[in-house]
Design a protein around this motif. Structure first.
Motif, PDB file in Angstrom:
ATOM      1  N   ALA A 118       0.830  -1.212   0.000  1.00 62.25           N
ATOM      2  CA  ALA A 118       0.000   0.000   0.000  1.00 62.25           C
ATOM      3  C   ALA A 118       0.859   1.255   0.000  1.00 62.25           C
ATOM      4  O   ALA A 118       0.614   2.211  -0.752  1.00 62.25           O
ATOM      5  CB  ALA A 118      -0.925  -0.019   1.216  1.00 62.25           C
ATOM      6  N   LEU A 119       1.889   1.271   0.825  1.00 66.10           N
ATOM      7  CA  LEU A 119       2.764   2.441   0.906  1.00 66.10           C
ATOM      8  C   LEU A 119       3.429   2.719  -0.435  1.00 66.10           C
ATOM      9  O   LEU A 119       3.499   3.862  -0.894  1.00 66.10           O
ATOM     10  CB  LEU A 119       3.833   2.206   1.982  1.00 66.10           C
ATOM     11  N   ARG A 120       3.895   1.656  -1.072  1.00 63.08           N
ATOM     12  CA  ARG A 120       4.655   1.839  -2.309  1.00 63.08           C
ATOM     13  C   ARG A 120       3.773   2.193  -3.496  1.00 63.08           C
ATOM     14  O   ARG A 120       4.133   3.045  -4.309  1.00 63.08           O
ATOM     15  CB  ARG A 120       5.430   0.549  -2.621  1.00 63.08           C
ATOM     16  N   PHE A 121       2.630   1.528  -3.628  1.00 63.18           N
ATOM     17  CA  PHE A 121       1.891   1.615  -4.877  1.00 63.18           C
ATOM     18  C   PHE A 121       0.580   2.385  -4.790  1.00 63.18           C
ATOM     19  O   PHE A 121      -0.106   2.557  -5.787  1.00 63.18           O
ATOM     20  CB  PHE A 121       1.640   0.198  -5.421  1.00 63.18           C
ATOM     21  N   ALA A 122       0.228   2.878  -3.596  1.00 66.72           N
ATOM     22  CA  ALA A 122      -0.963   3.726  -3.474  1.00 66.72           C
ATOM     23  C   ALA A 122      -0.588   5.184  -3.264  1.00 66.72           C
ATOM     24  O   ALA A 122      -1.459   6.034  -3.081  1.00 66.72           O
ATOM     25  CB  ALA A 122      -1.851   3.239  -2.323  1.00 66.72           C
ATOM     26  N   ASN A 123       0.722   5.473  -3.275  1.00 68.51           N
ATOM     27  CA  ASN A 123       1.199   6.834  -3.016  1.00 68.51           C
ATOM     28  C   ASN A 123       2.232   7.215  -4.063  1.00 68.51           C
ATOM     29  O   ASN A 123       3.218   6.497  -4.273  1.00 68.51           O
ATOM     30  CB  ASN A 123       1.844   6.923  -1.622  1.00 68.51           C
ATOM     31  N   SER A 124       2.024   8.350  -4.693  1.00 76.81           N
ATOM     32  CA  SER A 124       2.965   8.779  -5.731  1.00 76.81           C
ATOM     33  C   SER A 124       4.224   9.416  -5.152  1.00 76.81           C
ATOM     34  O   SER A 124       5.265   9.441  -5.814  1.00 76.81           O
ATOM     35  CB  SER A 124       2.281   9.770  -6.675  1.00 76.81           C
ATOM     36  N   ILE A 125       4.174   9.923  -3.930  1.00 78.08           N
ATOM     37  CA  ILE A 125       5.312  10.697  -3.406  1.00 78.08           C
ATOM     38  C   ILE A 125       6.544   9.841  -3.144  1.00 78.08           C
ATOM     39  O   ILE A 125       7.666  10.365  -3.120  1.00 78.08           O
ATOM     40  CB  ILE A 125       4.928  11.461  -2.112  1.00 78.08           C
ATOM     41  N   PHE A 126       6.364   8.530  -2.931  1.00 83.23           N
ATOM     42  CA  PHE A 126       7.516   7.698  -2.599  1.00 83.23           C
ATOM     43  C   PHE A 126       8.225   7.141  -3.826  1.00 83.23           C
ATOM     44  O   PHE A 126       9.412   6.824  -3.765  1.00 83.23           O
ATOM     45  CB  PHE A 126       7.107   6.547  -1.681  1.00 83.23           C
ATOM     46  N   GLN A 127       7.519   6.985  -4.935  1.00 80.64           N
ATOM     47  CA  GLN A 127       8.120   6.341  -6.095  1.00 80.64           C
ATOM     48  C   GLN A 127       9.404   7.028  -6.593  1.00 80.64           C
ATOM     49  O   GLN A 127      10.389   6.354  -6.890  1.00 80.64           O
ATOM     50  CB  GLN A 127       7.096   6.253  -7.236  1.00 80.64           C
ATOM     51  N   PRO A 128       9.451   8.364  -6.677  1.00 80.37           N
ATOM     52  CA  PRO A 128      10.676   8.992  -7.207  1.00 80.37           C
ATOM     53  C   PRO A 128      11.918   8.762  -6.351  1.00 80.37           C
ATOM     54  O   PRO A 128      13.046   8.867  -6.854  1.00 80.37           O
ATOM     55  CB  PRO A 128      10.317  10.487  -7.255  1.00 80.37           C
ATOM     56  N   ILE A 129      11.751   8.492  -5.048  1.00 80.58           N
ATOM     57  CA  ILE A 129      12.917   8.335  -4.175  1.00 80.58           C
ATOM     58  C   ILE A 129      13.198   6.872  -3.841  1.00 80.58           C
ATOM     59  O   ILE A 129      14.091   6.580  -3.056  1.00 80.58           O
ATOM     60  CB  ILE A 129      12.743   9.145  -2.870  1.00 80.58           C
ATOM     61  N   ALA A 137       9.360  -5.240  -0.656  1.00 81.40           N
ATOM     62  CA  ALA A 137       9.869  -3.878  -0.483  1.00 81.40           C
ATOM     63  C   ALA A 137      10.648  -3.382  -1.703  1.00 81.40           C
ATOM     64  O   ALA A 137      10.690  -2.181  -1.954  1.00 81.40           O
ATOM     65  CB  ALA A 137      10.759  -3.810   0.752  1.00 81.40           C
ATOM     66  N   LEU A 138      11.235  -4.298  -2.470  1.00 79.12           N
ATOM     67  CA  LEU A 138      12.149  -3.886  -3.535  1.00 79.12           C
ATOM     68  C   LEU A 138      11.644  -4.143  -4.943  1.00 79.12           C
ATOM     69  O   LEU A 138      12.214  -3.625  -5.902  1.00 79.12           O
ATOM     70  CB  LEU A 138      13.500  -4.606  -3.368  1.00 79.12           C
ATOM     71  N   MET A 139      10.593  -4.928  -5.107  1.00 83.06           N
ATOM     72  CA  MET A 139      10.161  -5.335  -6.456  1.00 83.06           C
ATOM     73  C   MET A 139       9.635  -4.141  -7.258  1.00 83.06           C
ATOM     74  O   MET A 139       9.299  -3.084  -6.700  1.00 83.06           O
ATOM     75  CB  MET A 139       9.070  -6.401  -6.350  1.00 83.06           C
ATOM     76  N   GLU A 140       9.572  -4.319  -8.562  1.00 82.53           N
ATOM     77  CA  GLU A 140       9.022  -3.304  -9.448  1.00 82.53           C
ATOM     78  C   GLU A 140       7.500  -3.255  -9.317  1.00 82.53           C
ATOM     79  O   GLU A 140       6.868  -4.238  -8.915  1.00 82.53           O
ATOM     80  CB  GLU A 140       9.396  -3.612 -10.903  1.00 82.53           C
ATOM     81  N   PRO A 141       6.868  -2.123  -9.648  1.00 88.58           N
ATOM     82  CA  PRO A 141       5.400  -2.055  -9.605  1.00 88.58           C
ATOM     83  C   PRO A 141       4.790  -3.088 -10.553  1.00 88.58           C
ATOM     84  O   PRO A 141       5.193  -3.184 -11.713  1.00 88.58           O
ATOM     85  CB  PRO A 141       5.100  -0.629 -10.085  1.00 88.58           C
ATOM     86  N   PRO A 142       3.838  -3.909 -10.059  1.00 89.50           N
ATOM     87  CA  PRO A 142       3.198  -4.896 -10.937  1.00 89.50           C
ATOM     88  C   PRO A 142       2.193  -4.220 -11.863  1.00 89.50           C
ATOM     89  O   PRO A 142       1.689  -3.134 -11.577  1.00 89.50           O
ATOM     90  CB  PRO A 142       2.498  -5.834  -9.958  1.00 89.50           C
ATOM     91  N   ALA A 143       1.910  -4.881 -12.976  1.00 91.26           N
ATOM     92  CA  ALA A 143       0.914  -4.346 -13.906  1.00 91.26           C
ATOM     93  C   ALA A 143      -0.475  -4.350 -13.288  1.00 91.26           C
ATOM     94  O   ALA A 143      -1.314  -3.500 -13.607  1.00 91.26           O
ATOM     95  CB  ALA A 143       0.918  -5.161 -15.198  1.00 91.26           C
ATOM     96  N   SER A 144      -0.729  -5.301 -12.393  1.00 92.30           N
ATOM     97  CA  SER A 144      -2.010  -5.367 -11.690  1.00 92.30           C
ATOM     98  C   SER A 144      -1.785  -6.055 -10.356  1.00 92.30           C
ATOM     99  O   SER A 144      -0.716  -6.642 -10.117  1.00 92.30           O
ATOM    100  CB  SER A 144      -3.047  -6.147 -12.514  1.00 92.30           C
ATOM    101  N   PHE A 145      -2.788  -5.986  -9.492  1.00 89.17           N
ATOM    102  CA  PHE A 145      -2.683  -6.644  -8.194  1.00 89.17           C
ATOM    103  C   PHE A 145      -3.256  -8.056  -8.235  1.00 89.17           C
ATOM    104  O   PHE A 145      -3.557  -8.643  -7.200  1.00 89.17           O
ATOM    105  CB  PHE A 145      -3.371  -5.799  -7.116  1.00 89.17           C
ATOM    106  N   GLU A 146      -3.412  -8.602  -9.433  1.00 91.59           N
ATOM    107  CA  GLU A 146      -3.763 -10.018  -9.545  1.00 91.59           C
ATOM    108  C   GLU A 146      -2.597 -10.851  -9.027  1.00 91.59           C
ATOM    109  O   GLU A 146      -1.439 -10.423  -9.042  1.00 91.59           O
ATOM    110  CB  GLU A 146      -4.063 -10.372 -11.000  1.00 91.59           C
ATOM    111  N   ALA A 147      -2.905 -12.082  -8.596  1.00 90.22           N
ATOM    112  CA  ALA A 147      -1.887 -12.920  -7.966  1.00 90.22           C
ATOM    113  C   ALA A 147      -0.654 -13.096  -8.833  1.00 90.22           C
ATOM    114  O   ALA A 147       0.481 -12.938  -8.365  1.00 90.22           O
ATOM    115  CB  ALA A 147      -2.492 -14.291  -7.619  1.00 90.22           C
TER     116      ALA A 147
END
Length: 497
Positions: free
Chosen positions: A197-208, A255-265
């Motif tokens: 949720a922290l990583r992929f529901a918030n835009s402010i963290f992605q750039p850093i 914590a380290l993976m790339e953003p997935p295309a979807s939240f499907e399993a």
């Protein structure tokens, strides 16, 4: 035009029978039965739900029902009591599975469970093969049209990469991969899922969230307890197999993976596998610099003196099993190249703590005079998984007063203070997911193999090393070698007070 917000569809299990192998065991009593109770209490189980226990211990249906419902409220008893059965028998006896099949057919008829079966292996790992073969021999691995047959397997999933592959061969000889749910209870914790949720529901963290801003990452899983009554088990596992191979590497991947295309399993699990594949393995020559082990000795205070590991029940007095493990990992991909990742776990440490800490780069230039900086630490984002679940952002702030002085401060988010919703137990969430068929929080076959690929060279190196195992006093933060591991580049562990 305004639109009314959509109501979130509450997740509920379909008609099904949960079959627990090892029904008389400790895990069933402490975790699985309370999870079933909570799912019933929250209305997540239908009236067409049944529970079947299977174990060697002789017991009647009524005795098992009493053990399952003894302390439960009247509402849960009313919902579950008519659908509880028990099958006694050996795991390698075909008659056990014949009786189980008859029981399941009866429950389909009288309880309306629709032929849906979830088989949970809450047994020692040595029983996995006979149970899987027994289910296949009775045809219980095959679902009827429109129904499901699923298998939930507890850790340890193998002892190394070779045995994990052997177990996969046994499992896939009876069940398709989509039927298999390998469970790691850590992934059922809300606070672990909050990493997503922290990583992929918030835009402010992605750039850093990459090598340009992050100096290093620490993942800590610390326990204050010793091995207790699990000495016999722990002798054959150790910290690397028991915690690092599964819990720690799963948290690291999230914590380290790339953003997935979807939240499907499959989308989530594909990205975790890619991350694990990118972890660079140390060579035999530099394992000593990339990994550290330790074993706790007697320590504590006069009032509370704690026994050493070799004094614990079931432990070899000359044991070389590690109760502490720390590693430096490197990820060879675009986002993380050059960033060191330090992971550690141990028993008999001073605090119970699970956290992920991202420490950021220091400013390239500080115009503020050094004497106006009061112990200013590097900025950091700390994800607290347990206890005191939440998130802390550490940064520099001016100290109130007439002088311009800067000191480290923090902003804290606490689950307890922010949300009134009750957080489900990990097994409660994972049982519901398995009944629904959502594999997002379960571990795929290739994930297991990648985790063993990472830890196997270190374990093999330690097993060949005949030098004395490093030790640390109980209630200390581990062996001094661990401080040297992280201190080579001027960094240090975050040790909670």
């Amino acid at each position: 035009m305004d639109h009314a917000p959509q109501l979130i569809q509450e997740r509920s299990a379909p008609p099904a029978t949960l079959v627990i192998f090892g029904a008389s065991g400790d895990l069933t009593r402490r975790k699985l039965l309370p999870a079933v109770e909570n799912l019933a209490r929250h209305g997540r189980l239908p009236d067409q739900f049944a529970l079947v226990g299977v174990a060697r211990t002789p017991m009647s249906d009524d005795q098992f029902a009493e053990s399952a419902l003894g302390g439960r409220s009247l509402a849960e008893k009313r919902q579950l009591s008519g659908g509880i059965r028990y099958v006694a028998g050996g795991y390698d006896d075909p008659e056990t599975y014949k009786r189980l099949a008859e029981t399941l057919d009866e429950l389909d008829a009288v309880r309306g469970t629709s032929g849906n079966r979830l088989f949970y292996l809450s047994t020692p790992a040595g029983a996995f093969e006979p149970v899987i073969n027994g289910l296949a021999g009775a045809g219980l691995n095959q679902a009827r049209e429109g129904s499901f047959s699923r298998l939930v397997i507890e850790k340890p999933y193998g002892r190394d990469l070779a045995t994990a592959r052997e177990l996969d061969g046994i499992v896939h000889g009876a069940f398709e991969e989509h039927q298999v749910f390998r469970i790691d209870h850590y992934l059922g914790k809300d606070t672990v899922q909050n990493v997503l949720a922290l990583r992929f529901a918030n835009s402010i963290f992605q750039p850093i969230w990459d090598r340009s801003w992050v100096d290093h990452v620490q993942i800590t899983v610390a326990e204050t307890l010793g091995v207790g009554t699990r000495g016999g088990f722990y002798e054959n596992a150790g910290a690397m197999r028991d915690i690092v191979q599964n819990h720690v590497l799963q948290v690291l991947a999230l914590a380290l993976m790339e953003p997935p295309a979807s939240f499907e399993a499959e989308g989530l699990r594909n990205e975790k596998v890619k991350l694990l594949q990118a972890i660079r393995l140390p060579t035999d020559r530099d394992v000593s610099e990339a990994a550290v082990r330790g074993q706790y000795t007697r320590g504590g205070t006069r009032e509370e003196l704690m026994a050493g590991y070799r004094e614990e029940v079931g432990v070899d007095p000359l044991s070389r099993t590690e109760t502490y493990a720390a590693m430096r990992l490197n990820v060879d991909n675009w986002r993380w190249a050059g960033v060191p990742f330090y992971v550690r776990t141990g028993k008999r440490l001073p605090a119970r703590l699970t956290e992920v800490a991202l420490q950021f780069q220091r400013p390239p230039h500080l115009p503020i005079p050094t004497d106006q900086l009061t112990g200013l630490e590097a900025d950091a984002l700390i994800l607290r998984i347990q206890p005191n679940e939440g998130i802390s952002l550490r940064f520099g702030a001016k100290v109130p007063g007439h002088s311009f002085r800067v000191r480290t401060a923090s902003m804290d988010f606490s689950y307890d203070q922010t949300f009134v919703e009750e957080s489900p137990e990990a097994y409660e969430r994972l049982l519901l997911d398995a009944l629904i068929g959502d594999a997002s929080l379960f571990i795929r076959s290739d994930e297991v193999q990648q985790c063993w690929r990472i830890v196997d060279p270190i374990i093999e190196n330690w097993e060949k090393d005949n030098s004395p195992i490093p030790t640390y006093e109980a209630a200390s933060w581990g062996p001094t070698d661990a401080d040297r591991l992280i201190g080579r580049n001027g960094r240090k562990w975050r040790n909670a007070s």
